[in-house]
Design an enzyme around this catalytic site. Sequence first.
Site, PDB file in Angstrom:
ATOM      1  N   GLU A   1      -1.203  -7.646   6.296  1.00  0.00           N
ATOM      2  CA  GLU A   1       0.216  -7.802   6.738  1.00  0.00           C
ATOM      3  C   GLU A   1       0.221  -8.616   8.043  1.00  0.00           C
ATOM      4  OE1 GLU A   1       3.960  -4.953   7.602  1.00  0.00           O
ATOM      5  OE2 GLU A   1       1.895  -4.052   7.326  1.00  0.00           O
TER       6      GLU A   1
ATOM      7  N   HIS B   1       0.936  -1.092   0.340  1.00  0.00           N
ATOM      8  CA  HIS B   1      -0.113   0.051  -0.160  1.00  0.00           C
ATOM      9  C   HIS B   1       0.860   1.217   0.043  1.00  0.00           C
ATOM     10  CE1 HIS B   1       0.874   1.221   4.215  1.00  0.00           C
ATOM     11  NE2 HIS B   1       0.647  -0.226   4.394  1.00  0.00           N
TER      12      HIS B   1
END
Length: 158
Positions: free
Chosen positions: A135, A23
């Site tokens: 994550e 991201h």
Amino acid sequence: MDSGPGPSLYPLHRCKTIHLVRHAQGVHNVEGEKNYKAYMNPEYLDAPLTQLGWQQVDNLRKHVHASGLSKRVGLVVTSPLLRTLQTAVGVFGGEGYKDQMTALPLMVANVGSSGRAAISSHNSPPFIAVEDCREHFGVHPCDKRHNVSDYQFPLSCS
């Protein structure tokens, strides 16, 4: 190993290429780099992108289109966190959404107080948000998320 033409164990025309994209910069990253304890701030729950993050998205989108990669993407798999949805849709989504279009928006206007216009699903690959693509599932509010439907992304979630 010889990589020249000839027989191969895995013919390239039968292989899939996977591109991994992290991201763009999220609001939590800015404060967290100054002071790690800032990641505990509940204000950063499901943190959106910063303006720099959106510039990073725009730059990657230009690169993906200029390289021709955008025409070869068959599926976009993303985490359901807002910053990853914003990054994925901003890079791989269709061109500007207009009301009354037959294609649904992938992202409605101003999601995450972004000030960004809605992004169309027209001429974009299919998207899927997968919880296991996150994550990690930590104690930091930025690693927790709102419900995807809060952002009105018409994505399927698993």
